[in-house]
Design an enzyme around this catalytic site. Structure first.
Site, PDB file in Angstrom:
ATOM      1  N   HIS A 243      -6.111   0.255  10.609  1.00  0.00           N
ATOM      2  CA  HIS A 243      -5.756  -0.263   9.278  1.00  0.00           C
ATOM      3  C   HIS A 243      -5.303  -1.720   9.319  1.00  0.00           C
ATOM      4  O   HIS A 243      -5.298  -2.377   8.283  1.00  0.00           O
ATOM      5  CB  HIS A 243      -4.728   0.632   8.567  1.00  0.00           C
ATOM      6  CG  HIS A 243      -3.333   0.578   9.115  1.00  0.00           C
ATOM      7  ND1 HIS A 243      -2.229   0.972   8.391  1.00  0.00           N
ATOM      8  CD2 HIS A 243      -2.851   0.201  10.319  1.00  0.00           C
ATOM      9  CE1 HIS A 243      -1.134   0.833   9.134  1.00  0.00           C
ATOM     10  NE2 HIS A 243      -1.487   0.380  10.292  1.00  0.00           N
TER      11      HIS A 243
ATOM     12  N   GLU B 173      -2.215   3.036   1.170  1.00  0.00           N
ATOM     13  CA  GLU B 173      -0.962   3.054   1.934  1.00  0.00           C
ATOM     14  C   GLU B 173       0.228   3.657   1.178  1.00  0.00           C
ATOM     15  O   GLU B 173       1.374   3.394   1.541  1.00  0.00           O
ATOM     16  CB  GLU B 173      -0.620   1.649   2.476  1.00  0.00           C
ATOM     17  CG  GLU B 173      -1.684   1.058   3.418  1.00  0.00           C
ATOM     18  CD  GLU B 173      -1.624   1.584   4.856  1.00  0.00           C
ATOM     19  OE1 GLU B 173      -0.653   2.293   5.213  1.00  0.00           O
ATOM     20  OE2 GLU B 173      -2.567   1.304   5.628  1.00  0.00           O
TER      21      GLU B 173
ATOM     22  N   ASP C 142       2.120  -2.016   0.029  1.00  0.00           N
ATOM     23  CA  ASP C 142       3.170  -2.751   0.758  1.00  0.00           C
ATOM     24  C   ASP C 142       3.226  -4.225   0.350  1.00  0.00           C
ATOM     25  O   ASP C 142       4.089  -4.977   0.802  1.00  0.00           O
ATOM     26  CB  ASP C 142       3.062  -2.569   2.277  1.00  0.00           C
ATOM     27  CG  ASP C 142       1.880  -3.271   2.917  1.00  0.00           C
ATOM     28  OD1 ASP C 142       1.350  -4.247   2.369  1.00  0.00           O
ATOM     29  OD2 ASP C 142       1.485  -2.824   4.022  1.00  0.00           O
TER      30      ASP C 142
ATOM     31  N   HIS D 131       0.454  -7.745   4.950  1.00  0.00           N
ATOM     32  CA  HIS D 131      -0.096  -8.020   6.286  1.00  0.00           C
ATOM     33  C   HIS D 131      -1.428  -8.770   6.159  1.00  0.00           C
ATOM     34  O   HIS D 131      -1.979  -8.879   5.067  1.00  0.00           O
ATOM     35  CB  HIS D 131      -0.314  -6.700   7.033  1.00  0.00           C
ATOM     36  CG  HIS D 131       0.914  -5.845   7.088  1.00  0.00           C
ATOM     37  ND1 HIS D 131       1.185  -4.870   6.143  1.00  0.00           N
ATOM     38  CD2 HIS D 131       1.965  -5.851   7.937  1.00  0.00           C
ATOM     39  CE1 HIS D 131       2.355  -4.308   6.428  1.00  0.00           C
ATOM     40  NE2 HIS D 131       2.862  -4.877   7.506  1.00  0.00           N
TER      41      HIS D 131
ATOM     42  N   ASP E 196      -2.916  -2.941  -1.397  1.00  0.00           N
ATOM     43  CA  ASP E 196      -2.027  -2.250  -0.465  1.00  0.00           C
ATOM     44  C   ASP E 196      -0.643  -2.273  -1.118  1.00  0.00           C
ATOM     45  O   ASP E 196      -0.117  -3.348  -1.436  1.00  0.00           O
ATOM     46  CB  ASP E 196      -2.025  -3.015   0.869  1.00  0.00           C
ATOM     47  CG  ASP E 196      -1.312  -2.271   1.981  1.00  0.00           C
ATOM     48  OD1 ASP E 196      -0.272  -1.645   1.690  1.00  0.00           O
ATOM     49  OD2 ASP E 196      -1.766  -2.346   3.135  1.00  0.00           O
TER      50      ASP E 196
ATOM     51  N   ASP F 191      -1.596  -7.723   0.013  1.00  0.00           N
ATOM     52  CA  ASP F 191      -1.082  -7.099   1.239  1.00  0.00           C
ATOM     53  C   ASP F 191       0.082  -7.895   1.821  1.00  0.00           C
ATOM     54  O   ASP F 191       0.081  -9.128   1.745  1.00  0.00           O
ATOM     55  CB  ASP F 191      -2.217  -7.060   2.283  1.00  0.00           C
ATOM     56  CG  ASP F 191      -2.111  -5.857   3.202  1.00  0.00           C
ATOM     57  OD1 ASP F 191      -1.051  -5.675   3.833  1.00  0.00           O
ATOM     58  OD2 ASP F 191      -3.099  -5.099   3.306  1.00  0.00           O
TER      59      ASP F 191
HETATM   60 MN    MN Z   1      -3.168  -3.401   4.419  1.00  0.00          MN
END
Ligand code: MN
Length: 308
Positions: A145, A280, A233, A130, A231, A128
């Site tokens: 999320h 995502e 991202d 994040h 994820d 991730d």
């Molecule tokens: Mn995430």
């Protein structure tokens, strides 16, 4: 050495109520359209697709928002959806199949992990940009999320609310890889936790393979199962533009494949690779479905695809 399960159970979780931006609810369709089932059949793995878990649609929301607050937006809907996903994942595990969950925003991880409760001790690799380690108090947005990892680990506020915590997951068996956008209070909480965090700087300095080797040690230490939560991202937006919350400075195409191939081969030598989720993917922001195609490719790499 554990044997790879021969059947994948695909479970769609078209959830976008945990996110600020609409669109990730179309992720499961986009990944199916990208040839998910064919990719696995080509590997000799049979692929059952149970369709999607029920999620309220955005347009319905004005009728279903009772119980939502600014701190936890759409919590009742997210929690109810996660319960349905938990049941679907648990059924796949009981049937001896490998659950592959297609998101949806990252709040669905609480349902996926909940469904892996037949494992006594579960390790998690969380790829991730994040931290996903906010709580209702620290979250700047109230979007769930960004709180799902904290929910799984039962951070106090969630424990008090009596939801989400997975009793079989210990923070010391969680590895977060690729972090580069973390909120201030979230950073403090991550530092105080027993989660092992590998930032993008760690990947730059050590190389992706070294980081993944280390992370596998973390997630297999005393566990009987490992779940991988990916994820999209995590990747740089130049590779994966179609994601809910893009952040510059992510891993490259090659690094992502190297990580998936490596963990696919090596988790199984130490523990049971028992679940994978791809979250995502946002087709609205994507270019010609390339992020969904990439998600499918990465899943295939994790589950055994090799060049030779
Ligand atoms: Mn995430």
């Amino acid at each position: 050495m554990r044997i790879m399960k021969e059947t994948i159970r695909v479970i769609g979780a078209p959830m976008d109520l945990g996110a600020d931006r609409r669109g990730v609810d179309m992720g499961p369709s986009a990944m199916r359209y990208a040839g998910l089932a064919d990719e696995f059949e080509a590997l000799g793995i049979s692929c059952l697709d149970d369709g999607n878990v029920l999620v309220p649609q955005t347009k319905q929301r004005k009728w279903i928002t009772s119980g939502t607050t600014d701190d936890t937006k759409h919590l009742p809907e997210v929690a109810a959806m996660c319960e349905r996903l938990e049941v679907a994942v648990a059924e796949a595990v009981e049937a001896g199949e490998f659950p592959l969950v297609l998101g949806g925003d990252h709040s669905i991880a609480m349902g996926t992990v909940g469904g892996l409760n037949q494992y006594d001790s579960l390790g998690i690799i969380w790829f991730d940009a994040h931290g996903d380690f906010n709580t209702p108090t620290t979250s700047p947005s109230g979007d769930i999320h960004g709180m799902s990892l904290a929910g799984i680990l039962g951070e106090d506020e969630f424990a008090d609310a009596g939801w989400a915590k997975a009793s079989n997951v210990a923070a010391e068996n969680v590895a977060l890889i690729g972090a580069r956008s973390v909120d201030d209070e979230e950073r403090e909480a991550l530092r105080e936790s027993d989660i092992t965090v590998y930032t993008m700087s760690d990947i730059d300095e050590r190389g992706i393979t070294d980081v993944v080797v280390d992370a596998i040690d973390v997630v297999t230490d005393g566990t009987d199962g490992v779940h991988v939560s990916l994820d999209l991202d995590w990747l740089d937006p130049t590779e994966a533009p179609g994601v809910g919350t893009p952040v510059q400075g992510g891993v490259s195409y090659r690094e992502a494949h190297a990580a998936m191939e490596f963990l696919g081969r090596h988790i199984r030598q130490e523990s049971d690779f028992c679940g994978l989720e791809l979250v995502e993917v946002n087709p609205i922001l994507d270019e010609q479905n390339r992020t969904a195609e990439l998600a499918v490719e990465l899943a295939a790499s994790a589950l055994g695809k090799q060049t030779l």
